[in-house]
Design a protein around this motif. Structure first.
Motif, PDB file in Angstrom:
ATOM      1  N   GLU A 257       7.024  40.800 -14.199  1.00 36.00           N
ATOM      2  CA  GLU A 257       7.828  41.664 -12.997  1.00 36.00           C
ATOM      3  C   GLU A 257       7.738  40.976 -11.699  1.00 36.00           C
ATOM      4  O   GLU A 257       8.537  39.732 -10.969  1.00 36.00           O
ATOM      5  N   PHE A 258       6.446  41.196 -11.238  1.00 42.12           N
ATOM      6  CA  PHE A 258       5.710  40.576  -9.781  1.00 42.12           C
ATOM      7  C   PHE A 258       5.500  38.973  -9.471  1.00 42.12           C
ATOM      8  O   PHE A 258       6.422  38.203  -9.524  1.00 42.12           O
ATOM      9  N   ALA A 259       5.028  38.523 -11.425  1.00 37.10           N
ATOM     10  CA  ALA A 259       5.679  37.047 -11.096  1.00 37.10           C
ATOM     11  C   ALA A 259       6.735  36.358 -11.407  1.00 37.10           C
ATOM     12  O   ALA A 259       7.315  35.502 -10.438  1.00 37.10           O
ATOM     13  N   ALA A 260       7.845  37.441 -12.220  1.00 32.30           N
ATOM     14  CA  ALA A 260       8.923  36.867 -12.343  1.00 32.30           C
ATOM     15  C   ALA A 260      10.103  36.904 -10.779  1.00 32.30           C
ATOM     16  O   ALA A 260      10.980  35.586 -10.115  1.00 32.30           O
ATOM     17  N   LEU A 261       9.569  38.135  -9.782  1.00 38.11           N
ATOM     18  CA  LEU A 261       9.927  38.047  -8.879  1.00 38.11           C
ATOM     19  C   LEU A 261       9.649  36.545  -7.269  1.00 38.11           C
ATOM     20  O   LEU A 261      10.210  36.299  -7.012  1.00 38.11           O
ATOM     21  N   SER A 262       8.558  36.548  -7.989  1.00 42.95           N
ATOM     22  CA  SER A 262       7.896  35.251  -6.908  1.00 42.95           C
ATOM     23  C   SER A 262       8.352  33.608  -7.680  1.00 42.95           C
ATOM     24  O   SER A 262       8.878  33.113  -6.437  1.00 42.95           O
ATOM     25  N   ASP A 263       8.826  33.842  -9.070  1.00 43.58           N
ATOM     26  CA  ASP A 263       9.510  32.348  -9.439  1.00 43.58           C
ATOM     27  C   ASP A 263      10.758  32.703  -8.952  1.00 43.58           C
ATOM     28  O   ASP A 263      11.202  31.576  -8.058  1.00 43.58           O
ATOM     29  N   TRP A 264      12.059  33.565  -9.040  1.00 44.12           N
ATOM     30  CA  TRP A 264      12.923  33.987  -8.305  1.00 44.12           C
ATOM     31  C   TRP A 264      12.842  33.167  -7.116  1.00 44.12           C
ATOM     32  O   TRP A 264      14.289  32.900  -6.890  1.00 44.12           O
ATOM     33  N   SER A 265      12.271  33.881  -5.945  1.00 42.03           N
ATOM     34  CA  SER A 265      12.545  33.941  -5.226  1.00 42.03           C
ATOM     35  C   SER A 265      12.355  32.357  -4.016  1.00 42.03           C
ATOM     36  O   SER A 265      11.868  32.418  -2.836  1.00 42.03           O
ATOM     37  N   TYR A 266      11.630  31.531  -5.455  1.00 32.81           N
ATOM     38  CA  TYR A 266      10.586  30.176  -4.802  1.00 32.81           C
ATOM     39  C   TYR A 266       9.731  30.746  -3.596  1.00 32.81           C
ATOM     40  O   TYR A 266       9.761  30.380  -2.576  1.00 32.81           O
ATOM     41  N   LEU A 267       9.345  31.992  -3.999  1.00 27.48           N
ATOM     42  CA  LEU A 267       8.112  31.742  -2.974  1.00 27.48           C
ATOM     43  C   LEU A 267       6.398  31.556  -2.107  1.00 27.48           C
ATOM     44  O   LEU A 267       6.628  30.485  -3.591  1.00 27.48           O
ATOM     45  N   LYS A 268       6.607  30.786  -1.737  1.00 32.49           N
ATOM     46  CA  LYS A 268       6.095  29.552  -0.708  1.00 32.49           C
ATOM     47  C   LYS A 268       5.005  30.519  -0.067  1.00 32.49           C
ATOM     48  O   LYS A 268       4.395  31.056   0.781  1.00 32.49           O
ATOM     49  N   PRO A 269       3.577  29.460  -1.117  1.00 25.91           N
ATOM     50  CA  PRO A 269       2.102  30.516  -0.433  1.00 25.91           C
ATOM     51  C   PRO A 269       2.209  29.600   0.751  1.00 25.91           C
ATOM     52  O   PRO A 269       2.419  29.248   0.861  1.00 25.91           O
ATOM     53  N   THR A 270       1.456  31.001   1.647  1.00 25.02           N
ATOM     54  CA  THR A 270       1.355  31.038   2.682  1.00 25.02           C
ATOM     55  C   THR A 270       0.012  30.296   2.909  1.00 25.02           C
ATOM     56  O   THR A 270      -0.703  31.755   2.677  1.00 25.02           O
ATOM     57  N   ARG A 271      -0.554  29.714   3.629  1.00 28.38           N
ATOM     58  CA  ARG A 271      -2.186  29.103   3.704  1.00 28.38           C
ATOM     59  C   ARG A 271      -2.566  30.055   4.869  1.00 28.38           C
ATOM     60  O   ARG A 271      -2.392  30.468   5.642  1.00 28.38           O
ATOM     61  N   VAL A 272      -4.464  30.565   4.004  1.00 20.46           N
ATOM     62  CA  VAL A 272      -4.991  31.203   4.727  1.00 20.46           C
ATOM     63  C   VAL A 272      -6.334  30.926   5.594  1.00 20.46           C
ATOM     64  O   VAL A 272      -6.888  31.169   6.098  1.00 20.46           O
ATOM     65  N   CYS A 273      -5.874  29.303   4.721  1.00 19.99           N
ATOM     66  CA  CYS A 273      -7.168  28.475   4.989  1.00 19.99           C
ATOM     67  C   CYS A 273      -7.193  27.191   4.947  1.00 19.99           C
ATOM     68  O   CYS A 273      -5.894  27.408   3.895  1.00 19.99           O
ATOM     69  N   HIS A 274      -8.122  26.580   5.207  1.00 20.94           N
ATOM     70  CA  HIS A 274      -7.974  25.031   4.815  1.00 20.94           C
ATOM     71  C   HIS A 274      -8.780  24.547   3.624  1.00 20.94           C
ATOM     72  O   HIS A 274      -8.731  23.410   3.140  1.00 20.94           O
ATOM     73  N   GLN A 275      -9.529  25.876   3.745  1.00 20.41           N
ATOM     74  CA  GLN A 275     -10.570  25.275   2.209  1.00 20.41           C
ATOM     75  C   GLN A 275     -11.337  23.869   2.858  1.00 20.41           C
ATOM     76  O   GLN A 275     -11.443  22.704   1.465  1.00 20.41           O
ATOM     77  N   HIS A 276     -11.705  23.704   3.937  1.00 16.24           N
ATOM     78  CA  HIS A 276     -12.665  22.886   3.918  1.00 16.24           C
ATOM     79  C   HIS A 276     -14.986  23.716   4.061  1.00 16.24           C
ATOM     80  O   HIS A 276     -15.142  23.002   4.513  1.00 16.24           O
ATOM     81  N   GLY A 277     -14.485  24.344   3.637  1.00 17.26           N
ATOM     82  CA  GLY A 277     -15.640  25.666   3.746  1.00 17.26           C
ATOM     83  C   GLY A 277     -17.278  24.730   3.429  1.00 17.26           C
ATOM     84  O   GLY A 277     -17.902  25.325   3.136  1.00 17.26           O
ATOM     85  N   SER A 278     -16.774  23.715   2.819  1.00 23.08           N
ATOM     86  CA  SER A 278     -18.060  22.907   2.598  1.00 23.08           C
ATOM     87  C   SER A 278     -18.240  21.505   2.851  1.00 23.08           C
ATOM     88  O   SER A 278     -17.565  20.385   2.837  1.00 23.08           O
ATOM     89  N   PHE A 279     -19.032  21.481   3.586  1.00 21.57           N
ATOM     90  CA  PHE A 279     -19.723  19.844   4.742  1.00 21.57           C
ATOM     91  C   PHE A 279     -20.878  20.502   4.876  1.00 21.57           C
ATOM     92  O   PHE A 279     -21.947  21.634   5.492  1.00 21.57           O
ATOM     93  N   SER A 280     -21.430  19.281   5.727  1.00 19.53           N
ATOM     94  CA  SER A 280     -22.661  19.246   5.976  1.00 19.53           C
ATOM     95  C   SER A 280     -22.459  19.477   7.141  1.00 19.53           C
ATOM     96  O   SER A 280     -22.063  19.649   7.853  1.00 19.53           O
ATOM     97  N   ALA A 281     -23.887  20.513   7.962  1.00 15.62           N
ATOM     98  CA  ALA A 281     -23.626  21.373   9.519  1.00 15.62           C
ATOM     99  C   ALA A 281     -23.863  20.524  10.053  1.00 15.62           C
ATOM    100  O   ALA A 281     -23.521  21.008  11.247  1.00 15.62           O
TER     101      ALA A 281
END
Length: 697
Positions: free
Chosen positions: A398-422
């Motif tokens: 039901e939770f998944a169906a609500l996400s689809d029904w409401s066209y829930l757009k994910p909210t980004r919490v990070c830019h996922q750049h966490g892998s790079f040389s120091a």
């Protein structure tokens, strides 16, 4: 008629017509193309010397050879002339089309034209605290995926660097030790690192959550916020819509009764339901009543005000959630406060003071307001586009169906750049389903051999990879702590940290031959490697002792030593895997290894998966299969074997000397106690103390 048709007559040899010039050109181009395709994947690998053959001969029963450092070429190697490409072995099986498909994935970056606003301040506009019981693992994963777009942790959020921070507030106590549920829960902690365990005595209540945010999260993690969003684990929230309304400053912008946050005190408000008739009774229906009252959005000013008046509110309204009691309190005193300020201040100043003293209550369950915090009515058609919270959603489907029904757009919490040389600016790993067709135009060969350490500011992306699969009660006490040791190292050097358990758990379903669970390591390597330049694998019972030792420096040192051998080959074009053979071991120890993302490496892992004779062949299993496969021409030339090496990056406790990088605790019996001792020693090293082998044996 038939008699009028021309008949075939052989009148002797005839003069051949000259082919068209266009035909000749097409044929020549076709021939050149065929020659190019046939030679495209020919690997330029050295033929093994006689010494190499002896070194790598897995069947040899001779006494162990003397230690051969990769940095020191032998006399035979010094005398051997350099080989050019025409002298390289041609009997190597070329990489399969499957592995070639991965060759362009060595730089899996997101859209580099994007200029994201990286938040490193520790202050977040939106702080989301989601109440969750330990057993709700499947719901937590749905929330990660639907709210934040985090489908798996292969491209992890090492740091939240946008304007939103989330955490799961784990209440109700932990699963019992030595149970499947406890092991699954610990695996989830290792993989996501987004769960805060709360003492079992603290219930999921608004007062407890706000107090924890203000007194613990702020103090320990230095996290501050503008808006606090509290949600219980059985509710669904339109997070992207909520965020939009808060950012715009207008609540219910497209409803018949919108509310505009004040410009002077925009954080002094409470948005939710305040029905005092649904008291927090200590009955068998306690959870149901709490679920109906704990979902709320509150500005940081109002949250602090609520805490300051908590004792008074609790005294007057002991059965109400904190913010519902706050609503009742200010309903009873706001007229008095307004009268006092009106009498003592000018009208404009009085209005400003009233906004400061009296929080705004945006009610979603009153007759004067909208009704956008609703109960689940067991069908998605009852949910409208403007609804913000749907309570009492107990089924994951039901939770998944609500996400689809409401066209829930994910909210980004990070830019996922966490892998790079120091030593280089951040780079952006590609999202799992991002189109690769617009990536760089470099050829496969250029990609597989490129030295990223000198690539104009693009450092190599590195993932620290480990297992989070807990087989039984043995490693249950120390597994999570061992993973945190590796995560801390990755954070120290701006690498990604990836812990996986699913690939180990699936080994009982790998075709017609059941494999030992340890084969999950190979599945994990295949899954993660295409997303990074290098993957540093460490077994669960390996502990990083020197947190300051970077892989960047290690690779540069190994590269320099390799080049000193003057063997005619370049480290960056030749070496795709680094592994050690300890001084007393018959074969390599694959508990710690470095592997580079190249077509050879992907093909090697594919070939390793076919070594069915080792599926149940103990005690070596996948390690024995790897050692056997490395004997084959075309493989051994790609591996830097740290032969009889006990100190570079895979040290056993008895050989440890101060400064060693990684200690691998792999006793015949359960390694838990040994790992705990090693973790304690690693903590002491961070505090500046000196540790010897006697302290960890």
């Amino acid at each position: 008629m038939a008699t009028e048709l021309p008949l075939y007559k052989n009148n002797g040899p005839k003069k051949l017509q000259r082919p068209s010039r266009h035909i000749i050109i097409v044929l020549m181009l076709s021939a050149i193309l065929i020659i190019f395709l046939l030679n495209r994947h020919v690997d330029q690998l050295p033929k093994p010397t006689q010494q190499d053959q002896v070194l790598w001969d897995v069947q040899a029963e001779l006494p162990p050879p003397p230690k051969i450092q990769p940095t020191q070429p032998t006399q035979q190697q010094q005398q051997q002339p350099h080989k050019n490409s025409s002298q390289l072995s041609n009997d190597i099986k070329p990489a399969s089309p499957h592995s070639d498909q991965h060759s362009r994935l060595s730089r899996p970056f997101a859209d580099l034209t994007e200029d994201p606003d990286i938040n490193q301040s520790g202050h977040y506009t939106h702080l989301v605290v989601i109440g969750s019981e330990a057993s709700q693992g499947s719901r937590r994963q749905l929330i990660r995926s639907k709210y934040f777009g985090l489908r798996d942790n292969l491209l992890p959020c090492m740091q939240y660097d946008t304007d939103i921070y989330y955490t799961f507030w784990i209440h109700g106590g932990l699963p019992l030790p030595d149970t499947p549920l406890r092991r699954t829960y610990e695996s989830e902690k290792m993989e996501w690192n987004d769960m805060q365990e709360i003492p079992a005595r603290l219930e999921f209540e608004q007062a407890n959550v706000i107090a924890w945010v203000e007194n613990t999260l702020l103090v320990e993690k230095k996290i501050t916020y503008d808006y606090l969003i509290i949600q219980d684990g059985y509710s669904f929230i339109q997070l992207s819509k909520t965020k939009f309304e808060l950012d715009s400053g207008v609540i219910g912008q497209y409803t018949h009764s919108p509310y505009s946050l004040t410009s002077d005190t925009p954080l002094n408000f409470v948005w939710g339901t305040f029905d005092s008739t649904k008291s927090k009774s200590k009955s068998k229906n306690q959870n149901e009543n709490q679920n109906k009252n704990q979902n709320v959005i509150v500005g940081s000013t109002a949250a602090k005000l609520a805490l300051s008046k908590q004792s008074e509110i609790h005294h007057l309204y002991p059965d109400l959630p904190l913010l519902t009691g706050m609503y009742e309190l200010y309903n009873s005193i706001q007229d008095t406060l307004k009268a006092v300020t009106d009498a003592s201040l000018e009208p404009e100043a009085a209005a400003e003071e009233q906004e400061r003293l009296i929080p705004a209550f945006i009610r979603e369950d009153g007759p004067e307001g909208t009704q956008r915090f609703i109960d689940w009515e067991n069908n998605i058609e009852s949910v409208h586009a403007e609804d913000i919270v749907v309570k009492n959603v107990y089924q994951d489907s039901e939770f998944a169906a609500l996400s689809d029904w409401s066209y829930l757009k994910p909210t980004r919490v990070c830019h996922q750049h966490g892998s790079f040389s120091a030593n280089h600016p951040p780079v952006h790993p590609m999202d799992d389903d991002q189109d690769m067709s617009e990536d760089s135009e470099e050829t496969d060969d250029e990609t597989s051999s490129k030295d990223y350490s000198n690539s104009g500011g693009m450092g190599p992306s590195v993932a620290v990879l480990t297992s989070s699969y807990i087989y039984d009660a043995c490693m249950e006490p120390s597994a999570t702590r061992a993973a945190m040791n590796k995560r801390a190292y990755a954070l120290e050097h701006n690498y990604a940290f990836v812990a996986r358990s699913a690939e180990f758990a699936q080994q009982s379903a790998t075709g017609h031959v059941r494999r030992k669970a340890v084969w999950g390591k190979i599945d994990v390597l295949e899954k993660a490697l295409p997303k990074y330049d290098w993957v540093f694998w460490l077994d669960m019972d390996a502990v990083i002792m020197d947190q300051k030792r970077s892989l960047d420096d290690l690779l540069e040192e190994l590269k320099a030593d390799y080049q000193k051998q003057d063997n005619g080959f370049q480290f960056d074009k030749q070496i795709d895997m680094i592994v050690s053979r300890p001084s007393k071991d018959r074969m390599i120890n694959a508990g710690v290894l470095l592997i580079r993302n190249t077509p050879w490496a992907m093909q090697f892992l594919r070939d390793l998966q076919d070594m069915s004779g080792w599926y149940q062949k103990g005690p070596s299993y996948e390690q024995g299969a790897m050692w056997e496969l490395l004997q084959k021409p075309g493989n051994r030339e790609r591996v830097l074997l740290l032969d009889r090496d006990d100190h570079t990056f895979n040290t056993f406790p008895s050989y440890y000397i101060p400064g060693d990088f990684v200690v691998h605790f792999a006793p015949d019996k359960c390694p838990n106690d040994a790992v705990v001792k090693g973790l304690n020693a690693a903590d002491l090293i961070l505090q500046g103390q000196r540790i010897t082998a006697k302290d960890i044996e």
